[in-house]
Design an enzyme around this catalytic site. Structure first.
Site, PDB file in Angstrom:
ATOM      1  N   HIS A  70       5.353   6.329  -1.551  1.00 58.31           N
ATOM      2  CA  HIS A  70       5.915   5.667  -1.696  1.00 58.31           C
ATOM      3  C   HIS A  70       5.344   4.179  -1.263  1.00 58.31           C
ATOM      4  O   HIS A  70       4.214   4.214  -0.379  1.00 58.31           O
ATOM      5  CB  HIS A  70       7.191   5.602  -0.764  1.00 58.31           C
ATOM      6  CG  HIS A  70       7.131   4.983   0.385  1.00 58.31           C
ATOM      7  ND1 HIS A  70       6.682   6.435   1.353  1.00 58.31           N
ATOM      8  CD2 HIS A  70       6.840   4.732   1.822  1.00 58.31           C
ATOM      9  CE1 HIS A  70       6.581   5.755   2.425  1.00 58.31           C
ATOM     10  NE2 HIS A  70       6.971   4.347   2.759  1.00 58.31           N
TER      11      HIS A  70
ATOM     12  N   HIS B 121       0.669  -1.447   0.069  1.00 56.49           N
ATOM     13  CA  HIS B 121      -0.175   0.263  -0.747  1.00 56.49           C
ATOM     14  C   HIS B 121       0.531   1.824   0.033  1.00 56.49           C
ATOM     15  O   HIS B 121       1.885   0.756   0.069  1.00 56.49           O
ATOM     16  CB  HIS B 121      -0.918   0.398   1.284  1.00 56.49           C
ATOM     17  CG  HIS B 121       0.013   0.394   2.858  1.00 56.49           C
ATOM     18  ND1 HIS B 121      -0.098  -1.346   3.080  1.00 56.49           N
ATOM     19  CD2 HIS B 121       0.653   1.507   3.090  1.00 56.49           C
ATOM     20  CE1 HIS B 121       1.399  -0.268   4.627  1.00 56.49           C
ATOM     21  NE2 HIS B 121       0.861   1.181   4.145  1.00 56.49           N
TER      22      HIS B 121
HETATM   23  P1  2AM Z   1       5.363   3.023   5.410  1.00 58.52           P
HETATM   24  O1  2AM Z   1       3.881   3.920   4.682  1.00 58.52           O
HETATM   25  O2  2AM Z   1       6.272   3.572   4.677  1.00 58.52           O
HETATM   26  O3  2AM Z   1       5.169   1.189   4.525  1.00 58.52           O
HETATM   27  C1  2AM Z   1       1.455   1.283   9.670  1.00 58.52           C
HETATM   28  O4  2AM Z   1       2.740   1.534  10.397  1.00 58.52           O
HETATM   29  C2  2AM Z   1       1.796   1.965   7.963  1.00 58.52           C
HETATM   30  O5  2AM Z   1       1.948   3.395   8.605  1.00 58.52           O
HETATM   31  C3  2AM Z   1       3.495   1.602   7.521  1.00 58.52           C
HETATM   32  O6  2AM Z   1       2.676   1.616   5.863  1.00 58.52           O
HETATM   33  C4  2AM Z   1       3.412   2.498   8.201  1.00 58.52           C
HETATM   34  O7  2AM Z   1       5.229   2.928   7.029  1.00 58.52           O
HETATM   35  C5  2AM Z   1       2.632   4.065   7.878  1.00 58.52           C
HETATM   36  N1  2AM Z   1       3.659   4.383   8.948  1.00 58.52           N
HETATM   37  C6  2AM Z   1       3.799   4.120  10.368  1.00 58.52           C
HETATM   38  N2  2AM Z   1       4.546   4.950  10.886  1.00 58.52           N
HETATM   39  C7  2AM Z   1       4.672   6.926  10.722  1.00 58.52           C
HETATM   40  C8  2AM Z   1       4.387   7.843  11.080  1.00 58.52           C
HETATM   41  N3  2AM Z   1       4.260   8.569  11.413  1.00 58.52           N
HETATM   42  N4  2AM Z   1       4.271   8.508   9.648  1.00 58.52           N
HETATM   43  C9  2AM Z   1       4.228   8.145   8.041  1.00 58.52           C
HETATM   44  N5  2AM Z   1       3.491   7.053   8.287  1.00 58.52           N
HETATM   45  C10 2AM Z   1       3.796   5.843   9.274  1.00 58.52           C
END
Ligand code: 2AM
Length: 214
Positions: A145, A69
């Site tokens: 991304h 995702h």
């Molecule tokens: P990602 O988008 O890089 O994959 C659940 O943890 C999702 O939320 C993951 O997809 C994760 O990274 C994203 N995520 C976790 N913490 C975050 C943050 N502080 N800011 C933005 N995205 C975050």
């Protein structure tokens, strides 16, 4: 609990349809397999292992992190700053549950993460939170991304930070070191284990804008 106290999701984002998830995973595995064999990569192996002689199997090095995702807003069930405002944004409400096509334009690898850069359309940018690029001066959407994998002990939030880091170098005029023309596109090395493959043909991935509660 009364309805108004129902938590916000963990995050909102575009969720790739399962058929295309498989395709993207295969493309990323093929890329890692090839990267591993390149002389240019071997030359900088110490970035990953700490030791020049040691070998690394990138396909094992990165662990998958669940359904593919592109996160738009990390809400942390309402605890993240701006979560409520995001969920109440009219564009978010209107487009919730709709089908999109997200465009994957590059793959990148660092000693921490492997991901795909997503280039957003103007319509998709309506769903992009204003604070995502943090204090960087990069344009909105730069951080978009898909996390494809993380090294042992690394959380997926790192993938977007790794992408912003590479884009900030580019913005500063650092061209990187052209490393290889691959079938998928041009590979550039940015130092400290940072590699970016600009895809010759972007991958169009059908996706649904929705949320994840976990
Ligand atoms: P990602 O988008 O890089 O994959 C659940 O943890 C999702 O939320 C993951 O997809 C994760 O990274 C994203 N995520 C976790 N913490 C975050 C943050 N502080 N800011 C933005 N995205 C975050």
């Amino acid at each position: 609990a009364p309805l108004e106290e129902v938590d916000l999701p963990l995050f909102f984002g575009w969720f790739l349809l399962s058929s295309v998830q498989e395709k993207v995973r295969c493309t990323s595995m093929d890329f890692l397999k090839t990267l591993d064999t390149l002389e240019a990569f071997k030359k900088h192996l110490a970035d990953f292992t700490g030791k020049a002689e040691k070998e690394v199997d990138l396909e094992q090095y990165f662990k998958p992190k669940g359904a593919l995702h592109c996160t738009t807003k990390f809400c942390n069930y309402g605890k993240a700053e701006g979560a409520k405002e995001y969920a109440e944004n009219p564009a978010v409400k209107a487009l919730y549950g709709s089908a999109f096509e997200v465009s994957l334009t590059a793959l990148f690898v660092t000693p921490r993460t492997v991901g795909a850069r997503v280039s957003l359309t103007d319509e998709q940018l309506q769903l992009w939170p204003a604070d995502a690029e943090q204090s960087s001066s990069l344009p909105p959407g730069s951080r978009a991304h898909i996390t494809l994998g993380c090294a042992e002990g690394v959380e997926p939030v790192q993938t977007g930070l790794d992408l912003l880091d590479i884009l900030a170098l580019q913005q500063d005029g650092q061209q990187g070191e052209p490393a290889e023309e691959m079938e998928l596109g041009s590979l550039t090395y940015y130092g400290e284990g940072r590699w970016l493959l600009s895809l010759r043909e972007p991958i169009g991935a059908p996706a649904c804008f929705s949320s994840f509660y976990g």
